[in-house]
Motif scaffolding. Structure first.
Motif, short mmCIF file in Angstrom:
data_model
loop_
_atom_site.label_atom_id
_atom_site.label_comp_id
_atom_site.label_asym_id
_atom_site.label_seq_id
_atom_site.Cartn_x
_atom_site.Cartn_y
_atom_site.Cartn_z
N ASP A 302 0.82 -1.22 0.00
CA ASP A 302 0.00 0.00 0.00
C ASP A 302 0.85 1.26 0.00
OD1 ASP A 302 -2.18 -1.64 0.08
OD2 ASP A 302 -2.33 -1.61 2.28
N ASN A 303 2.12 1.14 0.41
CA ASN A 303 2.99 2.31 0.47
C ASN A 303 3.67 2.61 -0.87
OD1 ASN A 303 2.44 2.59 3.23
ND2 ASN A 303 4.07 1.12 3.78
N ALA A 304 3.41 1.79 -1.86
CA ALA A 304 4.04 1.99 -3.16
C ALA A 304 3.52 3.26 -3.81
CB ALA A 304 3.77 0.80 -4.07
N PRO A 305 4.39 4.07 -4.45
CA PRO A 305 3.94 5.28 -5.14
C PRO A 305 2.95 4.94 -6.26
CG PRO A 305 6.32 5.30 -4.87
CD PRO A 305 5.87 3.93 -4.48
N VAL A 306 2.07 5.88 -6.53
CA VAL A 306 1.06 5.67 -7.57
C VAL A 306 1.76 5.64 -8.93
CG1 VAL A 306 -1.05 6.54 -8.60
CG2 VAL A 306 -0.64 6.82 -6.14
N SER A 310 4.06 8.37 -11.79
CA SER A 310 5.49 8.02 -11.89
C SER A 310 5.93 7.99 -13.34
CB SER A 310 5.73 6.64 -11.25
OG SER A 310 5.31 6.62 -9.90
N SER A 311 7.24 8.10 -13.52
CA SER A 311 7.84 8.01 -14.87
C SER A 311 8.27 6.57 -15.09
CB SER A 311 9.03 8.96 -14.98
OG SER A 311 9.66 8.80 -16.22
N ILE A 312 7.84 5.97 -16.19
CA ILE A 312 8.07 4.55 -16.48
C ILE A 312 8.84 4.43 -17.80
CG2 ILE A 312 6.99 2.31 -16.91
CD1 ILE A 312 4.58 3.35 -15.29
N GLN A 313 9.80 3.54 -17.82
CA GLN A 313 10.53 3.25 -19.06
C GLN A 313 10.91 1.76 -19.08
OE1 GLN A 313 11.24 5.23 -21.85
NE2 GLN A 313 11.67 3.15 -22.58
N ASP A 349 12.05 0.60 -15.31
CA ASP A 349 12.48 1.59 -14.33
C ASP A 349 11.29 2.48 -13.97
OD1 ASP A 349 15.04 0.68 -14.17
OD2 ASP A 349 15.88 2.16 -15.58
N ILE A 350 10.96 2.56 -12.64
CA ILE A 350 9.88 3.43 -12.16
C ILE A 350 10.52 4.53 -11.33
CG2 ILE A 350 7.74 3.57 -10.85
CD1 ILE A 350 8.85 0.16 -11.81
N LEU A 351 10.39 5.77 -11.80
CA LEU A 351 10.99 6.93 -11.13
C LEU A 351 9.87 7.76 -10.51
CD1 LEU A 351 13.61 8.50 -10.58
CD2 LEU A 351 13.20 9.75 -12.72
N SER A 352 9.93 7.89 -9.16
CA SER A 352 8.89 8.65 -8.45
C SER A 352 9.53 9.35 -7.25
CB SER A 352 7.78 7.70 -7.99
OG SER A 352 6.80 8.42 -7.25
N ASN A 353 9.34 10.65 -7.17
CA ASN A 353 9.87 11.46 -6.06
C ASN A 353 11.38 11.31 -5.92
OD1 ASN A 353 7.23 12.32 -5.42
ND2 ASN A 353 6.90 10.50 -4.12
N GLY A 354 12.06 11.26 -7.02
CA GLY A 354 13.51 11.15 -7.00
C GLY A 354 14.03 9.78 -6.69
N GLN A 355 13.17 8.79 -6.48
CA GLN A 355 13.59 7.43 -6.20
C GLN A 355 13.28 6.54 -7.40
OE1 GLN A 355 11.72 6.16 -2.60
NE2 GLN A 355 12.86 7.58 -1.29
N LYS A 356 14.22 5.66 -7.71
CA LYS A 356 14.05 4.76 -8.86
C LYS A 356 13.95 3.32 -8.37
CE LYS A 356 17.46 3.71 -11.68
NZ LYS A 356 18.49 3.77 -12.74
N VAL A 357 12.93 2.66 -8.86
CA VAL A 357 12.71 1.25 -8.55
C VAL A 357 12.80 0.47 -9.87
CG1 VAL A 357 11.13 -0.47 -7.59
CG2 VAL A 357 11.24 1.84 -6.60
N THR A 358 13.53 -0.64 -9.85
CA THR A 358 13.73 -1.45 -11.05
C THR A 358 13.09 -2.82 -10.85
OG1 THR A 358 15.82 -0.34 -11.53
CG2 THR A 358 15.42 -2.45 -12.62
N VAL A 359 12.32 -3.22 -11.86
CA VAL A 359 11.67 -4.54 -11.86
C VAL A 359 12.06 -5.26 -13.14
CG1 VAL A 359 9.47 -5.78 -11.72
CG2 VAL A 359 9.73 -3.58 -10.56
#
Length: 492
Positions: A302-306, A310-313, A349-359
Protein backbone atom coordinates in the motif's frame (compact mmCIF):
# COMPACT_ATOMS: atom_id res chain seq x y z
CA UNK A 1 28.88 -14.54 -164.62
CA UNK A 2 32.32 -15.51 -163.37
CA UNK A 3 33.16 -19.18 -163.16
CA UNK A 4 35.22 -20.48 -160.32
CA UNK A 5 37.16 -23.65 -160.69
CA UNK A 6 37.09 -26.37 -158.02
CA UNK A 7 40.76 -25.89 -157.20
CA UNK A 8 40.29 -22.21 -156.51
CA UNK A 9 37.23 -22.94 -154.35
CA UNK A 10 39.15 -25.54 -152.33
CA UNK A 11 42.07 -23.20 -151.82
CA UNK A 12 39.77 -20.39 -150.68
CA UNK A 13 38.03 -22.71 -148.20
CA UNK A 14 41.35 -23.80 -146.76
CA UNK A 15 42.47 -20.21 -146.41
CA UNK A 16 39.24 -19.28 -144.56
CA UNK A 17 39.51 -22.25 -142.20
CA UNK A 18 43.12 -21.44 -141.43
CA UNK A 19 42.16 -17.85 -140.68
CA UNK A 20 39.43 -18.99 -138.30
CA UNK A 21 41.45 -21.54 -136.34
CA UNK A 22 44.63 -19.57 -136.08
CA UNK A 23 43.90 -17.96 -132.67
CA UNK A 24 41.70 -20.64 -131.07
CA UNK A 25 42.85 -23.36 -128.68
CA UNK A 26 40.69 -26.49 -128.73
CA UNK A 27 39.88 -28.65 -125.74
CA UNK A 28 40.15 -31.75 -127.97
CA UNK A 29 41.74 -32.60 -131.33
CA UNK A 30 38.47 -33.21 -133.25
CA UNK A 31 34.86 -31.94 -133.51
CA UNK A 32 31.95 -34.08 -132.37
CA UNK A 33 30.10 -35.78 -135.18
CA UNK A 34 26.64 -34.38 -136.08
CA UNK A 35 23.96 -35.38 -138.56
CA UNK A 36 20.74 -33.79 -139.86
CA UNK A 37 17.52 -35.23 -138.47
CA UNK A 38 13.91 -34.53 -139.35
CA UNK A 39 13.06 -30.86 -139.90
CA UNK A 40 16.78 -30.04 -140.26
CA UNK A 41 17.51 -30.74 -136.54
CA UNK A 42 21.16 -31.42 -135.70
CA UNK A 43 21.64 -34.65 -133.84
CA UNK A 44 24.85 -35.71 -132.16
CA UNK A 45 25.96 -39.21 -133.01
CA UNK A 46 26.12 -41.47 -129.96
CA UNK A 47 29.54 -42.48 -128.90
CA UNK A 48 30.72 -45.20 -126.64
CA UNK A 49 31.65 -44.23 -123.10
CA UNK A 50 34.61 -46.26 -122.08
CA UNK A 51 35.49 -44.11 -119.05
CA UNK A 52 32.67 -45.38 -116.77
CA UNK A 53 30.32 -43.14 -114.72
CA UNK A 54 31.00 -39.45 -114.36
CA UNK A 55 32.72 -37.95 -111.33
CA UNK A 56 29.45 -36.33 -110.17
CA UNK A 57 27.66 -39.69 -110.13
CA UNK A 58 30.54 -41.22 -108.18
CA UNK A 59 30.38 -38.43 -105.58
CA UNK A 60 26.60 -38.77 -105.23
CA UNK A 61 26.86 -42.53 -104.84
CA UNK A 62 29.57 -42.20 -102.21
CA UNK A 63 27.50 -39.62 -100.32
CA UNK A 64 24.48 -41.95 -100.31
CA UNK A 65 26.60 -44.82 -99.02
CA UNK A 66 27.99 -42.59 -96.27
CA UNK A 67 24.49 -41.57 -95.23
CA UNK A 68 23.39 -45.22 -95.05
CA UNK A 69 26.47 -46.41 -93.17
CA UNK A 70 26.98 -43.48 -90.74
CA UNK A 71 25.64 -45.57 -87.82
CA UNK A 72 28.24 -48.30 -88.40
CA UNK A 73 31.20 -46.04 -89.05
CA UNK A 74 33.27 -44.44 -86.34
CA UNK A 75 33.44 -40.68 -86.05
CA UNK A 76 37.03 -40.57 -87.31
CA UNK A 77 36.17 -42.68 -90.43
CA UNK A 78 33.19 -40.44 -91.09
CA UNK A 79 35.39 -37.36 -90.98
CA UNK A 80 37.92 -38.92 -93.41
CA UNK A 81 35.11 -39.88 -95.81
CA UNK A 82 33.75 -36.34 -95.78
CA UNK A 83 37.23 -34.99 -96.47
CA UNK A 84 37.63 -37.32 -99.47
CA UNK A 85 34.24 -36.34 -100.87
CA UNK A 86 35.07 -32.69 -100.33
CA UNK A 87 38.25 -33.13 -102.39
CA UNK A 88 36.21 -34.91 -105.06
CA UNK A 89 33.71 -32.04 -105.10
CA UNK A 90 36.58 -29.56 -105.53
CA UNK A 91 37.90 -31.64 -108.44
CA UNK A 92 34.42 -31.67 -109.96
CA UNK A 93 34.23 -27.89 -109.64
CA UNK A 94 37.60 -27.57 -111.45
CA UNK A 95 36.30 -29.82 -114.22
CA UNK A 96 33.19 -27.63 -114.52
CA UNK A 97 35.44 -24.58 -114.92
CA UNK A 98 37.37 -26.33 -117.73
CA UNK A 99 34.11 -27.21 -119.46
CA UNK A 100 33.00 -23.60 -119.14
CA UNK A 101 36.24 -22.49 -120.84
CA UNK A 102 35.71 -25.08 -123.56
CA UNK A 103 32.14 -23.82 -124.08
CA UNK A 104 33.43 -20.27 -124.45
CA UNK A 105 35.96 -21.44 -127.03
CA UNK A 106 33.17 -23.25 -128.91
CA UNK A 107 31.14 -20.03 -129.13
CA UNK A 108 34.18 -18.17 -130.52
CA UNK A 109 34.80 -20.92 -133.04
CA UNK A 110 31.18 -21.04 -134.22
CA UNK A 111 31.13 -17.26 -134.57
CA UNK A 112 34.23 -17.23 -136.70
CA UNK A 113 33.01 -20.22 -138.74
CA UNK A 114 29.70 -18.50 -139.44
CA UNK A 115 31.50 -15.32 -140.50
CA UNK A 116 33.67 -17.36 -142.84
CA UNK A 117 30.62 -19.09 -144.35
CA UNK A 118 28.85 -15.76 -144.75
CA UNK A 119 31.82 -14.45 -146.68
CA UNK A 120 31.84 -17.59 -148.84
CA UNK A 121 28.10 -17.36 -149.53
CA UNK A 122 28.63 -14.02 -151.24
CA UNK A 123 31.25 -15.55 -153.48
CA UNK A 124 29.48 -18.80 -154.35
CA UNK A 125 26.66 -19.40 -156.81
CA UNK A 126 24.37 -22.27 -157.70
CA UNK A 127 24.65 -25.53 -155.82
CA UNK A 128 27.70 -24.41 -153.93
CA UNK A 129 25.80 -21.46 -152.54
CA UNK A 130 23.01 -23.77 -151.35
CA UNK A 131 25.59 -25.96 -149.63
CA UNK A 132 27.06 -22.91 -147.94
CA UNK A 133 23.62 -21.78 -146.74
CA UNK A 134 22.93 -25.28 -145.46
CA UNK A 135 26.23 -25.18 -143.61
CA UNK A 136 25.32 -21.80 -142.12
CA UNK A 137 21.98 -23.21 -140.83
CA UNK A 138 23.86 -26.14 -139.33
CA UNK A 139 26.28 -23.71 -137.60
CA UNK A 140 23.34 -21.73 -136.19
CA UNK A 141 21.71 -24.92 -134.94
CA UNK A 142 25.02 -25.87 -133.33
CA UNK A 143 25.10 -22.45 -131.62
CA UNK A 144 21.59 -23.07 -130.22
CA UNK A 145 22.57 -26.52 -129.00
CA UNK A 146 25.74 -25.10 -127.44
CA UNK A 147 23.64 -22.50 -125.59
CA UNK A 148 21.44 -25.29 -124.24
CA UNK A 149 24.52 -27.15 -123.16
CA UNK A 150 25.71 -24.01 -121.36
CA UNK A 151 22.40 -23.82 -119.43
CA UNK A 152 22.81 -27.40 -118.39
CA UNK A 153 26.40 -26.66 -117.41
CA UNK A 154 25.29 -23.72 -115.24
CA UNK A 155 22.69 -25.88 -113.50
CA UNK A 156 25.24 -28.62 -112.99
CA UNK A 157 27.73 -26.07 -111.64
CA UNK A 158 25.13 -24.81 -109.14
CA UNK A 159 24.42 -28.37 -107.96
CA UNK A 160 28.14 -29.08 -107.65
CA UNK A 161 28.63 -25.91 -105.59
CA UNK A 162 25.70 -26.82 -103.37
CA UNK A 163 27.06 -30.33 -102.90
CA UNK A 164 30.53 -28.96 -102.10
CA UNK A 165 29.09 -26.62 -99.44
CA UNK A 166 27.12 -29.50 -97.93
CA UNK A 167 30.21 -31.72 -97.81
CA UNK A 168 32.28 -28.88 -96.33
CA UNK A 169 29.74 -28.33 -93.56
CA UNK A 170 29.50 -32.07 -92.97
CA UNK A 171 33.29 -32.28 -92.76
CA UNK A 172 33.39 -29.50 -90.16
CA UNK A 173 30.62 -31.23 -88.16
CA UNK A 174 32.56 -34.49 -88.34
CA UNK A 175 35.69 -32.75 -87.04
CA UNK A 176 33.69 -31.26 -84.20
CA UNK A 177 32.34 -34.72 -83.38
CA UNK A 178 35.89 -36.10 -83.40
CA UNK A 179 37.05 -33.40 -80.98
CA UNK A 180 34.00 -33.93 -78.78
CA UNK A 181 34.50 -37.69 -78.68
CA UNK A 182 38.16 -37.12 -77.93
CA UNK A 183 37.28 -34.86 -74.98
CA UNK A 184 34.73 -37.42 -73.78
CA UNK A 185 37.34 -40.14 -74.01
CA UNK A 186 39.85 -38.05 -72.04
CA UNK A 187 37.21 -37.39 -69.38
CA UNK A 188 36.40 -41.11 -69.16
CA UNK A 189 40.09 -41.92 -68.87
CA UNK A 190 40.49 -39.40 -66.05
CA UNK A 191 37.39 -40.78 -64.37
CA UNK A 192 38.76 -44.31 -64.69
CA UNK A 193 42.06 -43.17 -63.18
CA UNK A 194 40.19 -41.57 -60.27
CA UNK A 195 38.19 -44.77 -59.76
CA UNK A 196 41.38 -46.84 -59.78
CA UNK A 197 42.93 -44.45 -57.28
CA UNK A 198 39.88 -44.67 -55.02
CA UNK A 199 39.97 -48.46 -55.23
CA UNK A 200 43.61 -48.38 -54.24
CA UNK A 201 42.90 -46.13 -51.28
CA UNK A 202 39.95 -48.32 -50.29
CA UNK A 203 42.15 -51.41 -50.42
CA UNK A 204 44.80 -49.74 -48.25
CA UNK A 205 42.14 -48.63 -45.78
CA UNK A 206 40.67 -52.13 -45.75
CA UNK A 207 44.09 -53.57 -44.97
CA UNK A 208 44.50 -51.08 -42.12
CA UNK A 209 41.01 -51.87 -40.84
CA UNK A 210 41.75 -55.59 -40.98
CA UNK A 211 44.83 -55.02 -38.85
CA UNK A 212 42.84 -52.88 -36.38
CA UNK A 213 40.02 -55.44 -36.27
CA UNK A 214 42.54 -58.16 -35.63
CA UNK A 215 43.96 -56.19 -32.69
CA UNK A 216 40.42 -55.45 -31.43
CA UNK A 217 39.58 -59.13 -31.61
CA UNK A 218 42.66 -59.94 -29.55
CA UNK A 219 41.63 -57.35 -26.93
CA UNK A 220 38.10 -58.74 -26.81
CA UNK A 221 39.43 -62.24 -26.36
CA UNK A 222 41.63 -60.97 -23.52
CA UNK A 223 38.61 -59.28 -21.86
CA UNK A 224 36.58 -62.46 -22.16
CA UNK A 225 39.39 -64.40 -20.52
CA UNK A 226 39.55 -61.90 -17.64
CA UNK A 227 35.78 -62.03 -17.16
CA UNK A 228 35.84 -65.80 -17.22
CA UNK A 229 38.59 -65.76 -14.60
CA UNK A 230 36.54 -63.42 -12.39
CA UNK A 231 33.48 -65.62 -12.77
CA UNK A 232 35.45 -68.69 -11.79
CA UNK A 233 36.87 -66.83 -8.79
CA UNK A 234 33.41 -65.65 -7.64
CA UNK A 235 32.03 -69.15 -7.98
CA UNK A 236 34.35 -70.22 -5.20
CA UNK A 237 33.11 -67.29 -2.95
CA UNK A 238 29.27 -67.19 -3.35
CA UNK A 239 28.58 -65.58 0.06
CA UNK A 240 30.70 -62.53 -0.76
CA UNK A 241 28.79 -61.99 -4.02
CA UNK A 242 25.44 -62.05 -2.24
CA UNK A 243 26.67 -59.54 0.35
CA UNK A 244 27.76 -57.18 -2.45
CA UNK A 245 24.34 -57.42 -4.10
CA UNK A 246 22.54 -56.53 -0.87
CA UNK A 247 24.84 -53.56 -0.28
CA UNK A 248 24.20 -52.24 -3.80
CA UNK A 249 20.43 -52.45 -3.37
CA UNK A 250 20.62 -50.62 -0.06
CA UNK A 251 22.75 -47.87 -1.53
CA UNK A 252 20.33 -47.37 -4.45
CA UNK A 253 17.40 -47.08 -2.04
CA UNK A 254 19.22 -44.48 0.08
CA UNK A 255 20.17 -42.42 -3.02
CA UNK A 256 16.53 -42.40 -4.21
CA UNK A 257 15.25 -41.24 -0.82
CA UNK A 258 17.86 -38.50 -0.59
CA UNK A 259 17.00 -37.25 -4.10
CA UNK A 260 13.32 -36.94 -3.21
CA UNK A 261 14.19 -35.12 0.01
CA UNK A 262 16.52 -32.75 -1.91
CA UNK A 263 13.78 -31.83 -4.39
CA UNK A 264 11.38 -31.03 -1.53
CA UNK A 265 14.00 -28.83 0.11
CA UNK A 266 14.64 -26.94 -3.15
CA UNK A 267 10.92 -26.26 -3.59
CA UNK A 268 10.61 -24.99 -0.02
CA UNK A 269 13.68 -22.75 -0.49
CA UNK A 270 12.24 -21.32 -3.73
CA UNK A 271 8.91 -20.58 -2.04
CA UNK A 272 10.62 -18.91 0.92
CA UNK A 273 12.86 -16.87 -1.38
CA UNK A 274 9.91 -15.73 -3.46
CA UNK A 275 7.98 -14.74 -0.33
CA UNK A 276 10.93 -12.69 0.95
CA UNK A 277 11.34 -11.02 -2.44
CA UNK A 278 7.65 -10.15 -2.55
CA UNK A 279 7.96 -8.58 0.89
CA UNK A 280 10.90 -6.47 -0.22
CA UNK A 281 9.48 -5.61 -3.64
CA UNK A 282 7.44 -2.49 -4.23
CA UNK A 283 6.17 -3.49 -7.70
CA UNK A 284 5.86 -6.76 -9.61
CA UNK A 285 5.14 -7.80 -13.18
CA UNK A 286 1.90 -9.65 -13.76
CA UNK A 287 1.43 -11.77 -16.87
CA UNK A 288 2.98 -14.62 -18.82
CA UNK A 289 6.56 -13.95 -19.87
CA UNK A 290 6.01 -15.27 -23.42
CA UNK A 291 5.36 -13.77 -26.84
CA UNK A 292 1.68 -13.04 -27.36
CA UNK A 293 0.93 -11.97 -23.76
CA UNK A 294 0.82 -8.60 -21.94
CA UNK A 295 2.98 -7.63 -18.96
CA UNK A 296 1.46 -5.19 -16.46
CA UNK A 297 3.09 -3.38 -13.55
CA UNK A 298 1.28 -3.83 -10.23
CA UNK A 299 2.14 -2.48 -6.76
CA UNK A 300 2.98 -5.04 -4.05
CA UNK A 301 2.26 -2.83 -1.00
CA UNK A 302 0.00 0.00 0.00
CA UNK A 303 2.99 2.31 0.47
CA UNK A 304 4.04 1.99 -3.16
CA UNK A 305 3.94 5.28 -5.14
CA UNK A 306 1.06 5.67 -7.57
CA UNK A 307 2.10 4.44 -11.03
CA UNK A 308 0.05 7.07 -12.87
CA UNK A 309 2.21 9.80 -11.26
CA UNK A 310 5.49 8.02 -11.89
CA UNK A 311 7.84 8.01 -14.87
CA UNK A 312 8.07 4.55 -16.48
CA UNK A 313 10.53 3.25 -19.06
CA UNK A 314 10.89 -0.30 -20.40
CA UNK A 315 14.24 -1.81 -21.46
CA UNK A 316 15.38 -5.06 -23.02
CA UNK A 317 18.58 -6.77 -21.90
CA UNK A 318 20.56 -9.70 -23.16
CA UNK A 319 20.32 -13.00 -21.30
CA UNK A 320 23.73 -12.40 -19.67
CA UNK A 321 22.53 -8.94 -18.46
CA UNK A 322 25.55 -7.16 -19.98
CA UNK A 323 23.77 -5.06 -22.63
CA UNK A 324 20.74 -2.86 -22.02
CA UNK A 325 18.65 -1.29 -24.80
CA UNK A 326 15.86 1.22 -24.38
CA UNK A 327 12.49 0.37 -25.93
CA UNK A 328 11.47 3.63 -27.56
CA UNK A 329 7.90 4.61 -26.80
CA UNK A 330 7.41 1.92 -24.09
CA UNK A 331 6.57 4.25 -21.17
CA UNK A 332 3.22 2.88 -20.01
CA UNK A 333 2.17 0.49 -17.27
CA UNK A 334 1.42 -2.25 -19.81
CA UNK A 335 3.77 -3.62 -22.44
CA UNK A 336 3.12 -6.42 -24.97
CA UNK A 337 6.37 -8.21 -25.93
CA UNK A 338 7.14 -8.37 -29.64
CA UNK A 339 9.33 -10.81 -31.64
CA UNK A 340 12.44 -8.68 -31.03
CA UNK A 341 12.10 -9.35 -27.25
CA UNK A 342 12.29 -13.17 -27.57
CA UNK A 343 15.35 -14.46 -25.69
CA UNK A 344 15.84 -11.11 -23.93
CA UNK A 345 15.16 -10.08 -20.32
CA UNK A 346 12.76 -7.13 -19.87
CA UNK A 347 13.46 -4.43 -17.30
CA UNK A 348 11.26 -1.57 -16.08
CA UNK A 349 12.48 1.59 -14.33
CA UNK A 350 9.88 3.43 -12.16
CA UNK A 351 10.99 6.93 -11.13
CA UNK A 352 8.89 8.65 -8.45
CA UNK A 353 9.87 11.46 -6.06
CA UNK A 354 13.51 11.15 -7.00
CA UNK A 355 13.59 7.43 -6.20
CA UNK A 356 14.05 4.76 -8.86
CA UNK A 357 12.71 1.25 -8.55
CA UNK A 358 13.73 -1.45 -11.05
CA UNK A 359 11.67 -4.54 -11.86
CA UNK A 360 12.81 -7.33 -14.19
CA UNK A 361 11.29 -10.46 -15.59
CA UNK A 362 12.29 -13.72 -13.95
CA UNK A 363 13.87 -14.95 -17.20
CA UNK A 364 14.11 -14.36 -20.97
CA UNK A 365 10.90 -13.89 -22.94
CA UNK A 366 9.87 -17.17 -24.54
CA UNK A 367 8.56 -17.69 -28.07
CA UNK A 368 4.98 -18.65 -28.85
CA UNK A 369 4.34 -22.30 -29.64
CA UNK A 370 4.12 -23.04 -33.37
CA UNK A 371 4.95 -19.46 -34.43
CA UNK A 372 8.26 -20.40 -36.14
CA UNK A 373 6.66 -22.98 -38.42
CA UNK A 374 3.81 -20.57 -39.27
CA UNK A 375 6.28 -17.83 -40.24
CA UNK A 376 8.32 -20.25 -42.40
CA UNK A 377 5.14 -21.18 -44.26
CA UNK A 378 4.34 -17.50 -44.90
CA UNK A 379 7.88 -16.75 -46.11
CA UNK A 380 7.54 -19.36 -48.87
CA UNK A 381 4.80 -17.23 -50.45
CA UNK A 382 5.38 -14.08 -52.50
CA UNK A 383 3.06 -12.12 -50.18
CA UNK A 384 1.09 -12.67 -46.97
CA UNK A 385 -2.32 -11.12 -46.28
CA UNK A 386 -3.88 -10.47 -42.84
CA UNK A 387 -7.29 -9.13 -41.80
CA UNK A 388 -6.96 -5.99 -39.67
CA UNK A 389 -9.04 -3.16 -38.24
CA UNK A 390 -7.72 0.41 -38.26
CA UNK A 391 -7.73 1.67 -34.65
CA UNK A 392 -5.91 4.97 -35.15
CA UNK A 393 -4.71 7.16 -38.01
CA UNK A 394 -1.98 9.71 -37.20
CA UNK A 395 -2.62 9.26 -33.46
CA UNK A 396 -6.39 9.92 -33.75
CA UNK A 397 -8.99 7.23 -33.04
CA UNK A 398 -10.64 5.86 -36.15
CA UNK A 399 -14.43 5.50 -35.74
CA UNK A 400 -14.91 2.89 -38.48
CA UNK A 401 -14.36 -0.73 -37.51
CA UNK A 402 -14.49 -2.18 -41.02
CA UNK A 403 -12.08 -4.96 -41.93
CA UNK A 404 -9.10 -4.13 -44.14
CA UNK A 405 -6.44 -6.29 -45.81
CA UNK A 406 -2.85 -5.83 -44.64
CA UNK A 407 -0.65 -7.29 -47.42
CA UNK A 408 3.03 -7.88 -46.61
CA UNK A 409 5.04 -8.53 -49.80
CA UNK A 410 8.69 -9.02 -50.59
CA UNK A 411 9.10 -5.46 -51.91
CA UNK A 412 6.31 -3.44 -50.28
CA UNK A 413 3.44 -3.32 -47.76
CA UNK A 414 -0.11 -2.47 -48.80
CA UNK A 415 -3.22 -1.59 -46.76
CA UNK A 416 -6.49 -1.75 -48.68
CA UNK A 417 -10.19 -2.42 -48.43
CA UNK A 418 -11.49 -4.22 -51.47
CA UNK A 419 -10.39 -2.19 -54.51
CA UNK A 420 -9.67 0.91 -52.42
CA UNK A 421 -6.00 1.23 -51.42
CA UNK A 422 -5.33 3.18 -48.25
CA UNK A 423 -1.56 3.04 -48.49
CA UNK A 424 1.04 1.19 -50.54
CA UNK A 425 4.72 1.83 -49.86
CA UNK A 426 7.98 0.03 -50.62
CA UNK A 427 10.46 -0.72 -47.82
CA UNK A 428 12.50 2.37 -46.98
CA UNK A 429 14.37 3.95 -44.08
CA UNK A 430 11.39 6.21 -43.34
CA UNK A 431 9.08 3.20 -42.78
CA UNK A 432 8.48 2.08 -39.16
CA UNK A 433 6.79 -1.11 -37.94
CA UNK A 434 6.63 -2.54 -34.41
CA UNK A 435 4.24 -3.67 -31.70
CA UNK A 436 1.99 -1.12 -30.02
CA UNK A 437 3.68 0.09 -26.85
CA UNK A 438 0.80 1.43 -24.85
CA UNK A 439 -2.14 0.57 -22.61
CA UNK A 440 -5.17 -1.36 -23.72
CA UNK A 441 -6.39 -4.92 -23.70
CA UNK A 442 -5.67 -5.32 -27.43
CA UNK A 443 -2.01 -4.27 -27.21
CA UNK A 444 -0.83 -7.84 -27.88
CA UNK A 445 -2.89 -7.90 -31.09
CA UNK A 446 -1.95 -4.43 -32.39
CA UNK A 447 1.02 -3.01 -34.24
CA UNK A 448 2.17 0.46 -35.21
CA UNK A 449 2.90 1.09 -38.91
CA UNK A 450 4.30 4.30 -40.40
CA UNK A 451 4.47 3.93 -44.22
CA UNK A 452 6.13 7.33 -44.59
CA UNK A 453 6.64 10.50 -42.61
CA UNK A 454 3.39 12.25 -41.81
CA UNK A 455 1.21 9.11 -42.02
CA UNK A 456 0.85 6.39 -39.37
CA UNK A 457 -1.65 3.63 -38.47
CA UNK A 458 -2.42 1.47 -35.46
CA UNK A 459 -3.75 -1.86 -36.79
CA UNK A 460 -5.49 -4.53 -34.72
CA UNK A 461 -5.20 -8.14 -35.91
CA UNK A 462 -7.53 -11.07 -35.32
CA UNK A 463 -5.05 -12.83 -33.00
CA UNK A 464 -1.70 -12.33 -31.28
CA UNK A 465 -0.17 -15.01 -33.51
CA UNK A 466 -1.01 -13.14 -36.74
CA UNK A 467 0.28 -9.84 -35.31
CA UNK A 468 3.64 -11.34 -34.37
CA UNK A 469 3.87 -13.29 -37.66
CA UNK A 470 3.20 -10.08 -39.66
CA UNK A 471 6.00 -8.27 -37.80
CA UNK A 472 8.47 -11.12 -38.36
CA UNK A 473 7.62 -11.53 -42.07
CA UNK A 474 7.78 -7.78 -42.74
CA UNK A 475 11.17 -7.43 -41.01
CA UNK A 476 12.57 -10.42 -42.95
CA UNK A 477 11.47 -8.98 -46.32
CA UNK A 478 12.74 -5.53 -45.37
CA UNK A 479 16.10 -7.00 -44.36
CA UNK A 480 16.34 -8.63 -47.80
CA UNK A 481 15.91 -5.09 -49.19
CA UNK A 482 18.68 -3.79 -46.86
CA UNK A 483 16.18 -1.96 -44.61
CA UNK A 484 15.87 -2.38 -40.82
CA UNK A 485 12.29 -1.99 -39.59
CA UNK A 486 12.05 -0.69 -36.01
CA UNK A 487 9.94 1.49 -33.74
CA UNK A 488 9.61 5.26 -33.40
CA UNK A 489 10.88 7.48 -30.63
CA UNK A 490 7.35 8.34 -29.52
CA UNK A 491 4.30 6.61 -30.94
CA UNK A 492 1.49 7.40 -28.54
Amino acid sequence: MTKISPGIEESMLKESILAVSADVSFASDHFPKYKLGPENQILEEPKGDNNGPSLKEVVERETTQLSEQHKRLSVRDLASKFDKNLAAAAKLADEAKLREVASLEGHVLLKKLRDALESLRGRMAGRNKEDVEKAISMVEALAVKLTQKEGELIQEKFEVKKLANFLKQASEDAKKLVNQEKSFACAEIESARAVVQRFGEALEEQEKNSEISQKTQEVEELIEEVQEARRIKLMHQPSKVMDMDHELRALRTQIREKSIFSVKLQKELALNKKAEENKSRVYTLHGSETLGSCLRLQPCSDNAPVLSKSSIQWYRMSSDRNQQEIISGANKIMYAPEPLDVGRILLVDILSNGQKVTVTTSGPIGSAAGLGGYVETLLRKSSSEFNVVISQINGQDHPSHSTHAFNVGKMRIKLCRGWITKSREIYSTSMLLCGVRGDGNAAAKSLFWQPRKGLSYVLTFESERERNAAIMVARKHALDCSVMLGGADDQM
